[in-house]
Scaffold this motif. Structure first.
Motif, PDB file in Angstrom:
ATOM      1  N   GLY A 133       0.843  -1.179   0.000  1.00  0.00           N
ATOM      2  CA  GLY A 133       0.000   0.000   0.000  1.00  0.00           C
ATOM      3  C   GLY A 133       0.881   1.232   0.000  1.00  0.00           C
ATOM      4  O   GLY A 133       1.771   1.356   0.847  1.00  0.00           O
ATOM      5  N   VAL A 134       0.666   2.133  -0.944  1.00  0.00           N
ATOM      6  CA  VAL A 134       1.439   3.379  -1.021  1.00  0.00           C
ATOM      7  C   VAL A 134       0.484   4.503  -1.369  1.00  0.00           C
ATOM      8  O   VAL A 134      -0.217   4.445  -2.378  1.00  0.00           O
ATOM      9  CB  VAL A 134       2.558   3.318  -2.090  1.00  0.00           C
ATOM     10  CG1 VAL A 134       3.298   4.651  -2.161  1.00  0.00           C
ATOM     11  CG2 VAL A 134       3.514   2.175  -1.821  1.00  0.00           C
ATOM     12  N   LYS A 135       0.466   5.511  -0.507  1.00  0.00           N
ATOM     13  CA  LYS A 135      -0.272   6.730  -0.816  1.00  0.00           C
ATOM     14  C   LYS A 135       0.687   7.891  -0.657  1.00  0.00           C
ATOM     15  O   LYS A 135       1.478   7.942   0.291  1.00  0.00           O
ATOM     16  CB  LYS A 135      -1.469   6.914   0.120  1.00  0.00           C
ATOM     17  CG  LYS A 135      -2.638   6.038  -0.282  1.00  0.00           C
ATOM     18  CD  LYS A 135      -3.937   6.553   0.268  1.00  0.00           C
ATOM     19  CE  LYS A 135      -5.092   5.797  -0.345  1.00  0.00           C
ATOM     20  NZ  LYS A 135      -6.367   6.192   0.203  1.00  0.00           N
ATOM     21  N   ALA A 136       0.640   8.829  -1.613  1.00  0.00           N
ATOM     22  CA  ALA A 136       1.507  10.000  -1.585  1.00  0.00           C
ATOM     23  C   ALA A 136       0.836  11.126  -2.368  1.00  0.00           C
ATOM     24  O   ALA A 136      -0.157  10.906  -3.067  1.00  0.00           O
ATOM     25  CB  ALA A 136       2.872   9.678  -2.183  1.00  0.00           C
ATOM     26  N   LEU A 137       1.425  12.321  -2.253  1.00  0.00           N
ATOM     27  CA  LEU A 137       0.887  13.472  -2.978  1.00  0.00           C
ATOM     28  C   LEU A 137       1.088  13.342  -4.481  1.00  0.00           C
ATOM     29  O   LEU A 137       0.269  13.807  -5.257  1.00  0.00           O
ATOM     30  CB  LEU A 137       1.569  14.761  -2.496  1.00  0.00           C
ATOM     31  CG  LEU A 137       1.200  15.242  -1.115  1.00  0.00           C
ATOM     32  CD1 LEU A 137       2.073  16.439  -0.722  1.00  0.00           C
ATOM     33  CD2 LEU A 137      -0.271  15.624  -1.047  1.00  0.00           C
TER      34      LEU A 137
END
Length: 158
Positions: free
Chosen positions: A110-114
């Motif tokens: 899981g990866v969330k970034a701007l």
């Protein structure tokens, strides 16, 4: 609760005391749903501490990185993400940029970034580990639980 049997909408409906991240982060990893206890890092344009942390046993934790919203250089790429998978991290949430977007989308993390930026960051290891950090209207405390899916991110208050 496993990574696949929750919905942040249902969780919030059941407990409106959960914190909901208002910052609109992009889903950039291959795993769209992830959950786990939080570990934190605050750093600015230096991913040395992120790399060293994700190279240690994660035991299903989620690393929340406050890169202070900088999109000037990436705080994680595919090689660090592969280390996170090998070390059993559930996911990484970054208030900043990643790189290797196409490769990250293929990894079971899981990866969330701007957003993304191909520019590398410094590697000096400047930053602070396991402190309370706040962005997007949420206080991320080490040990609190984070849930992330396509609708957003929720965090417990404890």
């Amino acid at each position: 609760m496993s990574d696949s049997d929750f919905s942040t909408c249902d969780l919030f409906d059941a407990d409106e005391q959960l914190q909901s991240l208002s910052l609109q982060l992009q889903n950039l990893g291959g795993k769209k749903k992830f959950t786990g206890p939080i570990r934190t890092i605050r750093c600015h344009r230096d991913n040395g501490l992120v790399k060293s942390t994700l190279n240690t046993p994660g035991a299903g934790h989620v690393l929340v990185v406050d890169g202070e919203g900088s999109l000037e250089s990436a705080l994680m790429g595919d090689m660090i993400a592969e280390a996170a998978i090998a070390n059993d991290w559930a996911g990484v949430v970054i208030n900043g940029a990643i790189r290797d977007r196409a490769a990250l989308a293929q990894l079971n993390l899981g990866v969330k970034a701007l957003g993304s930026n191909p520019r590398k960051s410094a590697k000096a290891g400047h930053g602070v580990f396991d402190i309370d950090i706040e962005f997007g209207g949420v206080n991320f405390r080490p040990g609190a639980t984070l849930w992330s899916d396509e609708d957003g991110i929720l965090v417990t208050n404890s």
